[in-house]
Write a protein that holds these residues in place. Structure first.
Motif, PDB file in Angstrom:
ATOM      1  N   ASP B  51       8.247  14.842  68.086  1.00 58.13           N
ATOM      2  CA  ASP B  51       7.778  15.068  69.463  1.00 58.13           C
ATOM      3  C   ASP B  51       7.963  13.834  70.336  1.00 58.13           C
ATOM      4  N   CYS B  53      10.356  11.416  69.731  1.00 61.55           N
ATOM      5  CA  CYS B  53      11.724  10.885  69.689  1.00 61.55           C
ATOM      6  C   CYS B  53      12.508  11.263  70.942  1.00 61.55           C
ATOM      7  N   VAL B  54      13.224  10.254  71.509  1.00 62.82           N
ATOM      8  CA  VAL B  54      14.059  10.525  72.681  1.00 62.82           C
ATOM      9  C   VAL B  54      15.545  10.531  72.309  1.00 62.82           C
ATOM     10  N   ALA B  55      15.841  10.397  71.035  1.00 65.78           N
ATOM     11  CA  ALA B  55      17.219  10.447  70.526  1.00 65.78           C
ATOM     12  C   ALA B  55      18.129   9.407  71.172  1.00 65.78           C
ATOM     13  N   CYS B  56      17.600   8.200  71.396  1.00 68.61           N
ATOM     14  CA  CYS B  56      18.403   7.157  72.043  1.00 68.61           C
ATOM     15  C   CYS B  56      19.396   6.529  71.071  1.00 68.61           C
ATOM     16  N   GLY B  57      19.077   6.579  69.780  1.00 67.51           N
ATOM     17  CA  GLY B  57      20.012   6.056  68.788  1.00 67.51           C
ATOM     18  C   GLY B  57      19.817   4.587  68.444  1.00 67.51           C
ATOM     19  N   ALA B  58      18.739   3.970  68.935  1.00 68.05           N
ATOM     20  CA  ALA B  58      18.491   2.568  68.607  1.00 68.05           C
ATOM     21  C   ALA B  58      18.310   2.394  67.098  1.00 68.05           C
ATOM     22  N   ASN B  61      21.664   2.476  65.080  1.00 71.01           N
ATOM     23  CA  ASN B  61      22.451   1.253  65.135  1.00 71.01           C
ATOM     24  C   ASN B  61      21.871   0.137  64.277  1.00 71.01           C
ATOM     25  N   ILE B  70      21.397  11.257  64.393  1.00 69.40           N
ATOM     26  CA  ILE B  70      20.737  12.011  65.461  1.00 69.40           C
ATOM     27  C   ILE B  70      21.076  13.481  65.284  1.00 69.40           C
ATOM     28  N   TYR B  71      20.035  14.301  65.088  1.00 71.07           N
ATOM     29  CA  TYR B  71      20.267  15.726  64.888  1.00 71.07           C
ATOM     30  C   TYR B  71      20.475  16.425  66.222  1.00 71.07           C
ATOM     31  N   LYS B  72      21.685  16.902  66.479  1.00 74.86           N
ATOM     32  CA  LYS B  72      22.027  17.708  67.656  1.00 74.86           C
ATOM     33  C   LYS B  72      21.606  17.070  68.976  1.00 74.86           C
ATOM     34  N   GLY B  73      21.455  15.753  68.994  1.00 71.18           N
ATOM     35  CA  GLY B  73      21.061  15.081  70.234  1.00 71.18           C
ATOM     36  C   GLY B  73      19.617  15.319  70.616  1.00 71.18           C
ATOM     37  N   ILE B  74      18.808  15.799  69.671  1.00 70.53           N
ATOM     38  CA  ILE B  74      17.420  16.128  70.008  1.00 70.53           C
ATOM     39  C   ILE B  74      16.441  15.129  69.405  1.00 70.53           C
ATOM     40  N   TRP B  75      16.645  14.826  68.115  1.00 73.43           N
ATOM     41  CA  TRP B  75      15.773  13.833  67.484  1.00 73.43           C
ATOM     42  C   TRP B  75      16.531  13.141  66.355  1.00 73.43           C
TER      43      TRP B  75
END
Lengths: 195, 104
Positions: B51, B53-58, B61, B70-75
């Motif tokens: 809930d 997670c903003v899926a920024c990808g930090a 990396n 990142i699952y489907k750009g959601i979380w």
């Protein structure tokens, strides 16, 4: 590490170049539209959040300064800044301000307004920026007004991001970044449609 | 963790020893893990609070073993098989969406 990885890690340079170019010639602010259009198109066409994850120059810049150069205090964001209503609220506010800027552009286009050659920080403070208007007659006035408006938006959000980077964690801007919120929303809608 | 310091041997599965009394480093020390050694089963692993997670990808990396995606750009999603519990992702996450927990 492959070559592929190494150029992706250097996107922060484009962020620095962008703001430098806008300092000398405001018309380069138009390049910032890439940061608006690319993430949206990527998420619509199945690349999910690849822009945020790998290509966002601003995110990389914050990581570089915050983690690499240790400029971040690494504190947790306050709960209200992480909350959903703030994220969506900031997105809506940002979009309203974007449309507001389009109206200013339209006013010039239709001949009812005059050029405001200043960069408006935080949607309030006009900072004189006349020196960067050096395209002369070759570019229509409305395009220059749009460039000023867009550069204002980009610089304001960069300053917000830098402050968040210093006070909180390096990529705190990403939590309430309007483009990040928009792309995540698109991904959620796509996933719901798929199911 | 306390147990593993007091009685390192039975709890240590694949670690290297540095000295005599409990100075045992995690086998993943080379890639940045600063844990004391503890058995693989008892080790904390990253868990995503979807809930937040903003899926920024930090986290992607920063993960030394590529266990986050990142699952489907959601979380973000953590592969518990790969996760070594170094908590780097927990520290970098701007949305405080990662906790370190011992898997059930």
């Amino acid at each position: 590490m492959s070559m592929n990885k190494s150029w992706k890690d250097k996107m922060w340079i484009f962020s620095v170049i962008y703001f430098s170019l806008g300092f000398f010639n405001i018309i380069f602010a138009w390049l910032g539209m890439l940061c608006f259009i690319t993430p949206i198109l990527m998420s619509i066409f199945g690349k999910e959040k690849a822009f945020c994850n790998s290509y966002c120059g601003r995110g990389q810049l914050f990581t570089l300064l915050g983690s690499g150069k240790k400029m971040s205090l690494n504190r947790n964001l306050p709960a209200f800044l992480k909350s959903r209503w703030f994220r969506y609220g900031f997105f809506i506010f940002f979009m309203i301000m974007f449309v507001n800027m389009l109206f200013a552009t339209w006013a010039i286009f239709s001949g009812s307004g005059s050029l405001n050659a200043s960069v408006r920080l935080f949607w309030t403070f006009d900072v004189p920026w006349e020196w960067a208007n050096r395209t002369g007659e070759s570019v229509p006035l409305w395009a220059i007004q749009f460039a000023y408006g867009f550069y204002s938006l980009m610089l304001t959000s960069l300053i917000l991001g830098l402050l968040s980077m210093i006070i909180y964690k390096p990529r705190s801007w990403c939590v309430y970044c309007p483009m990040g919120t928009a792309t995540q929303m698109i991904c959620k809608i796509r996933e719901e449609e798929r199911l | 963790m306390t147990l593993s310091v007091l009685f390192p041997v039975p709890y240590v599965t694949r670690s290297r020893t540095y000295g005599l009394i409990g100075a045992i480093k995690c086998e993943t020390a080379d890639i940045g893990c600063d844990h004391m050694a503890t058995s693989i089963e008892k080790r904390k692993k990253a868990r995503i609070l979807r809930d937040n997670c903003v899926a920024c990808g930090a986290c992607v990396n920063v993960c030394p073993v590529n266990s986050v995606s990142i699952y489907k750009g959601i979380w973000a999603d953590v592969d518990p098989e790969k996760c070594i519990g170094c908590s780097k992702c927990e520290k970098i996450c701007p949305a405080s969406a990662i906790t370190m927990e011992v898997p059930e």
